[in-house]
Design a protein around this motif. Structure first.
Motif, short mmCIF file in Angstrom:
data_model
loop_
_atom_site.label_atom_id
_atom_site.label_comp_id
_atom_site.label_asym_id
_atom_site.label_seq_id
_atom_site.Cartn_x
_atom_site.Cartn_y
_atom_site.Cartn_z
N THR A 6 0.89 -1.08 0.06
CA THR A 6 0.01 0.19 0.00
C THR A 6 0.84 1.43 -0.12
O THR A 6 0.46 2.34 -0.62
N SER A 7 2.21 1.04 0.72
CA SER A 7 2.90 2.29 0.69
C SER A 7 4.23 1.76 0.41
O SER A 7 4.70 0.66 0.88
N VAL A 8 5.37 2.62 -0.39
CA VAL A 8 6.60 2.37 -0.56
C VAL A 8 7.43 3.76 -0.44
O VAL A 8 6.74 4.65 -0.05
N ILE A 9 8.82 3.43 -0.35
CA ILE A 9 9.55 4.65 -0.12
C ILE A 9 9.99 5.26 -1.38
O ILE A 9 10.55 4.40 -2.28
N ASP A 10 9.85 6.38 -1.71
CA ASP A 10 10.37 7.15 -2.89
C ASP A 10 11.72 6.95 -2.98
O ASP A 10 12.70 7.44 -2.00
N PRO A 11 12.25 6.31 -3.87
CA PRO A 11 13.64 6.18 -4.17
C PRO A 11 14.60 7.39 -4.10
O PRO A 11 15.88 7.47 -4.07
N VAL A 12 13.95 8.44 -4.62
CA VAL A 12 14.86 9.62 -4.76
C VAL A 12 14.91 10.59 -3.67
O VAL A 12 16.03 11.00 -3.20
N VAL A 17 5.38 7.04 0.14
CA VAL A 17 4.25 7.12 -0.93
C VAL A 17 3.10 6.09 -1.30
O VAL A 17 3.40 5.06 -0.79
N ASP A 18 2.06 6.54 -1.17
CA ASP A 18 0.99 5.94 -1.15
C ASP A 18 0.84 5.43 -2.82
O ASP A 18 0.81 6.17 -3.50
N VAL A 19 1.04 3.90 -2.76
CA VAL A 19 1.00 3.41 -4.11
C VAL A 19 -0.29 3.76 -5.01
O VAL A 19 -0.04 4.11 -6.28
N ALA A 20 -1.28 3.46 -4.33
CA ALA A 20 -2.60 3.90 -5.13
C ALA A 20 -2.55 5.33 -5.70
O ALA A 20 -3.26 5.32 -6.85
N ALA A 21 -2.35 6.13 -4.81
CA ALA A 21 -2.35 7.50 -5.14
C ALA A 21 -1.30 7.96 -6.27
O ALA A 21 -1.66 8.61 -7.11
N ALA A 22 -0.16 7.60 -6.04
CA ALA A 22 0.81 7.62 -7.26
C ALA A 22 0.46 7.04 -8.45
O ALA A 22 0.62 7.72 -9.63
N ASP A 23 -0.34 5.77 -8.35
CA ASP A 23 -0.71 5.19 -9.44
C ASP A 23 -1.58 6.10 -10.64
O ASP A 23 -1.73 6.21 -11.66
N ALA A 24 -2.42 6.29 -9.62
CA ALA A 24 -3.81 7.19 -10.29
C ALA A 24 -3.25 8.53 -10.70
O ALA A 24 -3.81 8.97 -11.76
N ASP A 32 13.47 -2.21 -14.86
CA ASP A 32 14.28 -3.48 -14.66
C ASP A 32 13.20 -4.48 -14.00
O ASP A 32 13.89 -5.11 -12.83
N GLY A 33 12.04 -4.37 -14.19
CA GLY A 33 11.01 -5.56 -13.65
C GLY A 33 10.47 -5.16 -12.26
O GLY A 33 9.78 -5.91 -11.55
N ARG A 34 10.74 -4.07 -12.02
CA ARG A 34 10.35 -3.50 -10.56
C ARG A 34 9.61 -2.17 -10.83
O ARG A 34 9.92 -1.38 -11.50
N THR A 35 8.51 -2.00 -10.04
CA THR A 35 7.61 -0.66 -10.06
C THR A 35 8.09 0.14 -8.85
O THR A 35 8.17 -0.33 -7.83
N TYR A 36 8.43 1.42 -9.37
CA TYR A 36 8.75 2.35 -8.07
C TYR A 36 7.68 3.58 -8.31
O TYR A 36 7.15 3.68 -9.30
N ALA A 37 7.35 3.76 -7.05
CA ALA A 37 6.44 5.14 -6.91
C ALA A 37 6.97 6.32 -6.45
O ALA A 37 7.96 6.35 -5.53
N PHE A 38 6.47 7.37 -6.73
CA PHE A 38 7.25 8.64 -6.42
C PHE A 38 6.19 9.49 -5.64
O PHE A 38 5.00 9.71 -6.11
N CYS A 39 6.78 10.41 -4.78
CA CYS A 39 5.77 11.38 -4.21
C CYS A 39 5.40 12.59 -4.92
O CYS A 39 4.34 13.22 -4.86
N ARG A 40 6.13 12.87 -5.90
CA ARG A 40 6.02 13.97 -6.73
C ARG A 40 6.34 13.71 -8.18
O ARG A 40 7.41 12.95 -8.39
#
Length: 109
Positions: A6-12, A17-24, A32-40
């Protein structure tokens, strides 16, 4: 079948980061086969420009024992700087480092 977090750490920037909100909002990226999510979008753009740097930093942070710190101060600094959605988060890093060093110095005394 794996479940999506449901949440991950922004790698930058290291913010949660809320994954659903970032995805939306279009702030996720497959690399490289991994999904990253970003705060902005600024963090997303920085990752696109230098993915190897941020993947390496994220992996090193995940492998290390986290040092004691006041991460809320860093988040507050970024918020208080009122960075525009499309600004480059790397511009805030010198100010963030200065704030965190100051917090560390206060704890030592």
């Amino acid at each position: 079948m794996s479940t999506r977090p449901t949440s991950v750490i922004d790698p930058v920037c290291g913010m949660t980061v809320d994954v659903a909100a970032a995805d939306a909002d279009g702030r996720t990226l497959e690399h490289d086969g991994r999904t990253y999510a970003f705060c902005r979008s600024g963090c997303l753009r920085a990752f696109r420009e230098e993915p190897g740097t941020y993947v390496a930093q994220a992996e090193a942070a995940a492998a290390a024992d986290p040092p004691p710190h006041d991460h809320h101060a860093g988040h507050a600094l970024l918020r208080d700087m009122a960075l525009a959605e499309d600004s480059d988060p790397r511009e805030a890093l010198p100010h963030l480092r200065q704030t965190l060093v100051g917090l560390s110095d206060r704890r030592a005394t």
